[in-house]
Structure formats: structure tokens, C-alpha cells
Design a protein around this motif. Sequence first.
Motif, PDB file in Angstrom:
ATOM      1  N   GLN A 327       0.829  -1.197   0.000  1.00  0.00           N
ATOM      2  CA  GLN A 327       0.000   0.000   0.000  1.00  0.00           C
ATOM      3  C   GLN A 327       0.874   1.262   0.000  1.00  0.00           C
ATOM      4  O   GLN A 327       2.046   1.224   0.388  1.00  0.00           O
ATOM      5  N   GLN A 328       0.281   2.371  -0.423  1.00  0.00           N
ATOM      6  CA  GLN A 328       1.015   3.632  -0.460  1.00  0.00           C
ATOM      7  C   GLN A 328       1.523   4.017   0.936  1.00  0.00           C
ATOM      8  O   GLN A 328       2.612   4.548   1.087  1.00  0.00           O
ATOM      9  N   SER A 329       0.757   3.696   1.966  1.00  0.00           N
ATOM     10  CA  SER A 329       1.165   4.036   3.335  1.00  0.00           C
ATOM     11  C   SER A 329       2.382   3.233   3.780  1.00  0.00           C
ATOM     12  O   SER A 329       3.102   3.640   4.702  1.00  0.00           O
ATOM     13  N   ASN A 332       5.024   5.558   1.816  1.00  0.00           N
ATOM     14  CA  ASN A 332       4.914   6.997   2.090  1.00  0.00           C
ATOM     15  C   ASN A 332       5.855   7.791   1.179  1.00  0.00           C
ATOM     16  O   ASN A 332       6.812   8.422   1.636  1.00  0.00           O
ATOM     17  N   PRO A 333       5.597   7.783  -0.123  1.00  0.00           N
ATOM     18  CA  PRO A 333       6.510   8.451  -1.061  1.00  0.00           C
ATOM     19  C   PRO A 333       6.591   9.956  -0.821  1.00  0.00           C
ATOM     20  O   PRO A 333       5.568  10.635  -0.737  1.00  0.00           O
ATOM     21  N   SER A 344      11.811   6.801  -2.233  1.00  0.00           N
ATOM     22  CA  SER A 344      10.445   6.371  -1.915  1.00  0.00           C
ATOM     23  C   SER A 344       9.512   6.575  -3.104  1.00  0.00           C
ATOM     24  O   SER A 344       8.615   5.756  -3.349  1.00  0.00           O
ATOM     25  N   GLU A 345       9.702   7.661  -3.859  1.00  0.00           N
ATOM     26  CA  GLU A 345       8.871   7.900  -5.050  1.00  0.00           C
ATOM     27  C   GLU A 345       9.139   6.841  -6.115  1.00  0.00           C
ATOM     28  O   GLU A 345       8.211   6.384  -6.793  1.00  0.00           O
ATOM     29  N   TRP A 348       7.354   3.592  -5.016  1.00  0.00           N
ATOM     30  CA  TRP A 348       5.915   3.617  -5.235  1.00  0.00           C
ATOM     31  C   TRP A 348       5.588   3.566  -6.720  1.00  0.00           C
ATOM     32  O   TRP A 348       4.587   2.952  -7.126  1.00  0.00           O
ATOM     33  N   ARG A 352       3.105   0.845  -8.367  1.00  0.00           N
ATOM     34  CA  ARG A 352       1.953   1.248  -9.197  1.00  0.00           C
ATOM     35  C   ARG A 352       2.005   0.593 -10.571  1.00  0.00           C
ATOM     36  O   ARG A 352       0.973   0.156 -11.092  1.00  0.00           O
ATOM     37  N   ARG A 355       0.902  -2.990 -10.165  1.00  0.00           N
ATOM     38  CA  ARG A 355      -0.540  -3.096  -9.885  1.00  0.00           C
ATOM     39  C   ARG A 355      -1.377  -2.770 -11.116  1.00  0.00           C
ATOM     40  O   ARG A 355      -2.435  -3.365 -11.341  1.00  0.00           O
TER      41      ARG A 355
END
Length: 504
Positions: A327-329, A332-333, A344-345, A348, A352, A355
Amino acid sequence: MYPRYLTKSRFKLACECPTKLWYTGKRDYANQSLTDTFLAELAKGGYQVGELAKCYHPGGVDITTLDHEEALSETSALLRCENTIIYEAAVAFSNLFIRVDVLVKQGTVLNLIEVKAKSVDSDPGETFLNRDGSIRAKWRSYLYDVAFQKYVLTHAFPDHTVNAFLLLVDKTALCPTDGLNQKFRVARDAGGRLNVRVPADLSAEDLTPPILRKVNVDEYVGMIWAGRDSRDPPDLSFNERIILYADHYERDEKLPPRIGSVCQSCEFYCTPEDEANGLQSGLEECWSEVLGWTEEDFRQPTVLDLWNYRKKDALIEQGRFHMRDVQQSDINPQPDGKPGISTSERQWLQVRKVRDNDKTVWLDRAHLRREIDSWTYPLHFIDFETTMVAIPFNSGRRPYEEIAFQFSHHLLHEDGRVEHAGEYINVEPGVFPNYDFVRALKRELEGDDGVIFRYAAHENTYLCKIDTQLRSDPVDIPDRAQLCAFIRSITRATGGSTEPWHGE
């Protein structure tokens, strides 16, 4: 049928992951460590250091047979002597077996000397321990190696005193003579085994002062035996682990797998070529046993594939094994204030794309365009070939001192033309090439203000090392100042540099 002994290498493998004991040595399972050419080349340097260690302990007897029982018999006969030196001594206790690099017997004292091509340059306490008193990760494998050997020797000879030593490459030592490395020639015998040929004229001058340092490690072995070597003590004691691993290996019985982030470094996985050859994946077998996975589950990216993410074990403990479960949390990007995307970006973005089944290329066009617009033509592309060897080639040089012996230089002109502009290679044996290397590079690059491209940090690091060599060399070097000024004009200081600079 030979006994299935637990050796020091198998013990260390089991300390990484106990289930690996089941896969090692089985031809049905792929093992990537057996085909690692880089490790094979590193091993050659280890053979050289091992042979040099024998020269520092002359008069010993070499146990060359690979047959366990023959080696044990030959070693036992030699140990009946009051005093003896044995190379590759074979010792067994119960279902444990070791080969000691150098074993020195003096009455009832046994000095166990484990030879490593790893370097040391400071006080052993500072070298081996973290600030909290635990053993540093980079030394753990070496010290566990010695701890296992001392355990076997102590139990095999309970009426003897056993002292444990590591014999390491001393980076503070200076090579006493020219051509020392070339006197330890690595070759293969008729059976394909690597060995080192040492000339008969190896002199006392070649060995004085020594470039290997013997370090007593009984203190650190004691920490390992007592379970005080780690911040997080293992579930089982050292003695319990040895008994457990030896018992299961002897019976060829698999220890239940435990999956985690450690699996990402497992060598028992299949490449497409391995699969085509009918080999099995130990990694997939473990995950299938624990999770009941099918082939379809393995086709989907897992959390092990997530780049540079340090909380994989937490996700696995929560039952989230595929990247699509992240999950994004969890990430935390956030931007980091530097050009381009942050770690972190990037993580994520990877999640993405998995997914969304998005297989398109992501390109940071704005920053790439800004970078390209800053370039000055012609563009210079340089590539170095370098080496660091344990036994130096030249008198006065240190073990593992950086040597740059070849470069290539290509130009890309603004109109798109590519030109092979020049190159350098040292082909004269016995010559320390670094200063001529920089002189040639200076001639290649000083003609214009074109931007210089290099591969990662390698070229910058080596030039900074040569800058240090030039500044500290007691030999008269007429163009020393010019060469150092040139180096600093095209590099930026590294962490090991004596002062900061940032070339234009």
C-alpha cells in the motif's frame, strides 16, 4: 559410503539459512554460486595468499589428498610428533570435519591459523567490533569459520590448549621486493585443480617484512560460543546449532524453511537456462512448502523484487507477499529535495506499474533535458581498467593498493560523429603504471572544455586514489604538482580524501 560430515562451509551456509543444507551438493537444484565467475577470480587471489602463508610458516607438511579418510590418517600420524606444522590438516570429531589452513603443534598447544585474503589496517578491536560490542557483519562469517574450527579441535583434542588466529593481509605493510606477486603463479594441474607455483629462488628478502598479519581471535570466538556476538541473540546456542545442523545433514533431512527478506540473496534459484536444463529451484520449493504457492503465484512480482525497500520482513509477517499487496502508506513516497525522483517515489512508482500492469518506460524528461542542455561538446567518454591485488607487484606498494593500467577514450561531437580518440595500456612487466596512466589521460583530455563522462563512481575514485599516491610518494616526481592539479580539475573528493575539492 563416506560419512556426511558437517564442514565449516556447510555450517556457515546453515547459519545463513538452515534449509540450505538440504539443497547444497544436490545436482538437481540450481546453485548460482557455482557459476559466479567474479567469485572464481577472487578465489585465485586467495590461493596466492594461502601459499604465501605457508612461506611464513616454513617446514610444514602439506596434506594434498581430497579423500577425507586419507587426509585424517595422514594428519593423525603427523600429530603424534611433539612439534609439527601441517598445511590443510584434517581433523574430525563425531560428524564434524575441518581442514585447517595452517596447524602448528608445539607439545600440547595447537595453534589454529585460518588464512584469509581479507585486509586489516587497524587495531583488531576496532576492526571486528561495532560500538555496542557486537561483531561487525562484514567479519561475522570469518570469525564463525574460526569458531567452528576451534570447536572441532577442542573436542577432538580435549587435553590440548587450542589458540585461534586469523592470518590477514596487512594494508599498512609495504611490499619488500619487486615482482613478488609474479612469484605466486596460479595454474591448474592435470586434474583441473587450482594450485600456486612458487619458484625455488624465493628469498628471505621477499618475505621480510611480512605483508600478512596474524591476529589472535580467541576473544571473539569466545563471544560467539557464548552467544554474545550479536545485538539479537539467536534462538539456539552455538553448540545447539552445530548439533542440530550436523544431525540433519548426516541424515540428509531437510530443516523446515522460514521465508523472509533473506530469501532475496538465496543462491538456489533457477535462471531460464537452468529451467530449460530441468533444474529445480530451492527458493521456489521453500516458498511453496510454506505458502502452498503454485507456478502462477511465482509469475507475479513479490515484495522481494521491491527496489531498496528495508521493511520486507514486516510485509511478509503480515501475510503480504506480492508487490500488488503493498500500500502507499507502506512506502509513504516523499520528495527528497534533489533533482529527479526520490527513493520512496521510485519505489511507489514500481508498485503502481505492477498493480496497473503498466509496462511502459518512465522517463524524467524535464530533468534529463535540463542535464543535456548543460553539456559542452565534444563529449569525452572514458573507461578505466583497474586492479587491486593482495600481493603487490612492486616494491614499496601496499597490499590492495589501487592500480590503473588501461583506459579507452571516445569522443562524441555535436554533429553526432563518434571518434575513438585514444587509449593507454601498460604492457611492461614490473612497472607501476599509475603516473604514466594519468599523464596519458591528461594529454587526452586537456585540449578542450568538453564534458567528461565516466561509469558510475569508479573512475573518479581511482583518480582520487592516485592523487593521494602522488602526494605521499617519497620518490622525486618532476610533474607531481601538474598531475595532481589535473586530477582535481576533473574529479570531486571522495570520503577517503584528505581535503575537499570539486573539479570544474
